[in-house]
Scaffold this active site. Structure first.
Site, PDB file in Angstrom:
ATOM      1  N   ARG A 162       0.831  -1.195   0.000  1.00 24.15           N
ATOM      2  CA  ARG A 162       0.000   0.000   0.000  1.00 24.15           C
ATOM      3  C   ARG A 162       0.865   1.245   0.000  1.00 24.15           C
ATOM      4  O   ARG A 162       2.046   1.212   0.344  1.00 24.15           O
ATOM      5  CB  ARG A 162      -0.941   0.014   1.194  1.00 24.15           C
ATOM      6  CG  ARG A 162      -0.261   0.179   2.561  1.00 24.15           C
ATOM      7  CD  ARG A 162      -0.238   1.627   3.005  1.00 24.15           C
ATOM      8  NE  ARG A 162       0.124   1.798   4.402  1.00 24.15           N
ATOM      9  CZ  ARG A 162       1.079   2.605   4.826  1.00 24.15           C
ATOM     10  NH1 ARG A 162       1.814   3.283   3.961  1.00 24.15           N
ATOM     11  NH2 ARG A 162       1.324   2.745   6.108  1.00 24.15           N
ATOM     12  N   GLU A 222      -6.587   8.296   7.050  1.00 22.90           N
ATOM     13  CA  GLU A 222      -5.473   9.059   7.609  1.00 22.90           C
ATOM     14  C   GLU A 222      -4.922  10.031   6.579  1.00 22.90           C
ATOM     15  O   GLU A 222      -4.608  11.178   6.887  1.00 22.90           O
ATOM     16  CB  GLU A 222      -4.374   8.103   8.072  1.00 22.90           C
ATOM     17  CG  GLU A 222      -3.156   8.810   8.637  1.00 22.90           C
ATOM     18  CD  GLU A 222      -2.123   7.837   9.177  1.00 22.90           C
ATOM     19  OE1 GLU A 222      -0.923   8.143   9.099  1.00 22.90           O
ATOM     20  OE2 GLU A 222      -2.513   6.766   9.688  1.00 22.90           O
ATOM     21  N   ARG A 250      -5.325   6.048   0.369  1.00 21.62           N
ATOM     22  CA  ARG A 250      -4.495   4.882   0.615  1.00 21.62           C
ATOM     23  C   ARG A 250      -4.795   3.905  -0.512  1.00 21.62           C
ATOM     24  O   ARG A 250      -5.945   3.475  -0.663  1.00 21.62           O
ATOM     25  CB  ARG A 250      -4.816   4.243   1.977  1.00 21.62           C
ATOM     26  CG  ARG A 250      -4.236   4.999   3.175  1.00 21.62           C
ATOM     27  CD  ARG A 250      -2.733   4.762   3.291  1.00 21.62           C
ATOM     28  NE  ARG A 250      -2.121   5.562   4.331  1.00 21.62           N
ATOM     29  CZ  ARG A 250      -1.957   5.169   5.588  1.00 21.62           C
ATOM     30  NH1 ARG A 250      -2.410   3.980   5.978  1.00 21.62           N
ATOM     31  NH2 ARG A 250      -1.355   5.947   6.455  1.00 21.62           N
ATOM     32  N   CYS A 289       1.518  11.627   8.109  1.00 24.37           N
ATOM     33  CA  CYS A 289       2.475  11.162   9.110  1.00 24.37           C
ATOM     34  C   CYS A 289       3.869  11.099   8.502  1.00 24.37           C
ATOM     35  O   CYS A 289       4.042  10.579   7.388  1.00 24.37           O
ATOM     36  CB  CYS A 289       2.078   9.772   9.614  1.00 24.37           C
ATOM     37  SG  CYS A 289       3.178   9.115  10.894  1.00 24.37           S
ATOM     38  N   THR A 349       6.227   9.184   8.992  1.00 24.51           N
ATOM     39  CA  THR A 349       6.722   7.825   8.760  1.00 24.51           C
ATOM     40  C   THR A 349       6.407   7.349   7.347  1.00 24.51           C
ATOM     41  O   THR A 349       7.000   6.381   6.871  1.00 24.51           O
ATOM     42  CB  THR A 349       6.105   6.822   9.763  1.00 24.51           C
ATOM     43  OG1 THR A 349       4.694   6.734   9.548  1.00 24.51           O
ATOM     44  CG2 THR A 349       6.382   7.251  11.188  1.00 24.51           C
ATOM     45  N   ARG A 375       4.277   0.796   2.051  1.00 32.49           N
ATOM     46  CA  ARG A 375       4.366  -0.200   3.118  1.00 32.49           C
ATOM     47  C   ARG A 375       4.009  -1.552   2.514  1.00 32.49           C
ATOM     48  O   ARG A 375       2.844  -1.798   2.172  1.00 32.49           O
ATOM     49  CB  ARG A 375       3.440   0.133   4.287  1.00 32.49           C
ATOM     50  CG  ARG A 375       3.548  -0.877   5.434  1.00 32.49           C
ATOM     51  CD  ARG A 375       2.710  -0.455   6.639  1.00 32.49           C
ATOM     52  NE  ARG A 375       2.921  -1.389   7.738  1.00 32.49           N
ATOM     53  CZ  ARG A 375       2.176  -2.483   7.938  1.00 32.49           C
ATOM     54  NH1 ARG A 375       1.186  -2.767   7.139  1.00 32.49           N
ATOM     55  NH2 ARG A 375       2.440  -3.289   8.958  1.00 32.49           N
ATOM     56  N   ARG A 414       4.548  -6.295  14.080  1.00 31.39           N
ATOM     57  CA  ARG A 414       3.429  -5.909  14.933  1.00 31.39           C
ATOM     58  C   ARG A 414       2.286  -6.911  14.769  1.00 31.39           C
ATOM     59  O   ARG A 414       2.380  -7.848  13.986  1.00 31.39           O
ATOM     60  CB  ARG A 414       2.957  -4.491  14.615  1.00 31.39           C
ATOM     61  CG  ARG A 414       2.532  -4.225  13.183  1.00 31.39           C
ATOM     62  CD  ARG A 414       2.357  -2.722  12.970  1.00 31.39           C
ATOM     63  NE  ARG A 414       1.694  -2.399  11.719  1.00 31.39           N
ATOM     64  CZ  ARG A 414       1.474  -1.160  11.294  1.00 31.39           C
ATOM     65  NH1 ARG A 414       1.874  -0.136  12.026  1.00 31.39           N
ATOM     66  NH2 ARG A 414       0.875  -0.926  10.160  1.00 31.39           N
ATOM     67  N   GLU A 428      -0.921  -1.125  13.984  1.00 30.61           N
ATOM     68  CA  GLU A 428      -0.006  -0.601  14.990  1.00 30.61           C
ATOM     69  C   GLU A 428      -0.646  -0.655  16.374  1.00 30.61           C
ATOM     70  O   GLU A 428      -1.846  -0.465  16.521  1.00 30.61           O
ATOM     71  CB  GLU A 428       0.371   0.849  14.648  1.00 30.61           C
ATOM     72  CG  GLU A 428       1.589   1.342  15.382  1.00 30.61           C
ATOM     73  CD  GLU A 428       2.109   2.657  14.806  1.00 30.61           C
ATOM     74  OE1 GLU A 428       3.159   3.116  15.269  1.00 30.61           O
ATOM     75  OE2 GLU A 428       1.451   3.200  13.909  1.00 30.61           O
TER      76      GLU A 428
END
Length: 369
Positions: free
Chosen positions: A127, A226, A230, A272, A274, A281, A310, A315
């Protein structure tokens, strides 16, 4: 430069003082020193973002790992004294003078199947996050902008055809029962994440939010969760080559039809920090009953390949039945294909380790008999 409202500044200073007395181990607390705070606390972006907009999730949640979000694209520049060291540390070394390389998706057929040694990988997904130029991020989006942005993305999704083709639906059109079913199948996002809510990412819910699914549910696009978008490609099993090929084709088409926010230094820009850079990801849900009992060895092996371990619910979640979600941690400073290959190499190493542990366990049982 516009200055923060005096009352807002007083509130920010009070909240910062309380936060610095907490037992937080977040990157926010580590890098938002008094010196940095005093330097950036008065600043306001052209869209109206303050430092408080960027750090309020971390202030409210001292147990955050990061604690920092960008309220708009300019936040990365105006509050760079804070963002730069956080970005540098999270992404494993990306200093303020470094620039992200140009996109290179490589050849998906080079990646193949991760389950060559056995059926360890239950499912695979790739993604990325994408932001649309001309819009701020969640904390500053108005109700009208949410709706307008959703329409822009919905029009672009109509260009996905063939195996990528499907249907977009707004959240308000989906019954609560169907939403729950989609959540159970890891196809849909949900409201209620305390980190995102504190960051201002859940305002006007469910306005302007929705989900696109292709006909066989192997391509998903989330709108205004978010990030603005996505884009997710996924399927059961470990064939990362097939998953990545579908992902690359979808991202390419959508990028041709929507202006994506990016910068020469940080690559694709996201809510974000990250998710900067490639914003990719790549992850697997993988069954590791032996390594799962030896978490330190699993974590140490993953760390060698810059992988994050994780639970399967995302998360801050725990692993159930020794099924883990393992993904690439680095997204910035490397190309897309480099991120995929790093993840693949790490997963293969972990599978080989689990396989050797199985053989050792089997031999021990034989000898005991």
């Amino acid at each position: 430069m516009e200055q923060i409202d005096p009352d807002a500044l007083t509130q920010l200073e009070e909240e910062y003082g309380k936060f610095m007395n907490t037992n937080s181990h977040s990157l926010l607390k580590k890098h938002l020193t008094q010196e940095v705070f005093d330097k950036v606390k008065h600043r306001v972006t052209a869209e109206g973002a303050t430092l408080h907009d960027c750090i309020r999730s971390g202030l409210a949640n001292p147990d955050s790992n990061i604690g920092l979000y960008a309220a708009d694209t300019e936040s990365y520049i105006l509050f760079q004294e804070l963002f730069d060291p956080v970005i540098d540390e999270y992404h494993g070394g990306f200093g303020p003078s470094e620039t992200h390389p140009k996109s290179d998706f490589g050849d998906p057929s080079d990646l193949g199947d991760l389950n060559e040694l056995g059926d360890y990988v239950l499912s695979t997904r790739v993604r990325c996050a994408r932001s649309i130029e001309g819009y701020p991020f969640n904390p500053l989006l108005t109700s009208d902008q949410y709706t307008e942005l959703e329409q822009d993305v919905e029009y672009a999704l109509e260009n996905l055809e063939g195996d990528l083709g499907g249907k977009y639906r707004s959240l308000s059109e989906i019954s609560s029962e169907e939403q729950e079913e989609l959540l159970q199948r890891h196809l849909l996002f949900k409201q209620g994440d305390r980190f995102l809510e504190a960051a201002g990412a859940s305002r006007f819910w469910p306005e302007g939010r929705g989900i696109f699914l292709n006909n066989d549910n192997t391509l998903v696009v989330w709108v205004n969760e978010e990030d603005h978008m996505r884009i997710i490609s996924m399927q059961y099993g470990g064939h990362i080559g097939e998953v990545y090929d579908r992902f690359v084709r979808a991202v390419t088409i959508l990028s041709d039809n929507l202006p994506m926010s990016s910068s020469e230094r940080l690559g694709f820009l996201s809510f974000c920090p990250t998710n900067l850079g490639t914003s990719i990801r790549a992850s697997v849900h993988i069954h590791l009953p032996l390594l799962g009992r030896d978490r330190k060895t699993l974590e140490d092996t993953a760390a060698k390949f810059n992988l994050q371990v994780r639970g399967t619910s995302g998360e801050h979640s725990e692993a159930e039945d020794y099924v883990f979600d393992i993904s690439n941690r680095r997204r910035l400073g490397i190309t897309e294909i480099e991120a995929l290959k790093e993840m693949c190499n790490g997963i293969k190493e972990i599978i080989q380790l689990e396989s050797r542990m199985e053989e050792g366990s089997s031999q021990s049982r034989k000898q005991s008999h």
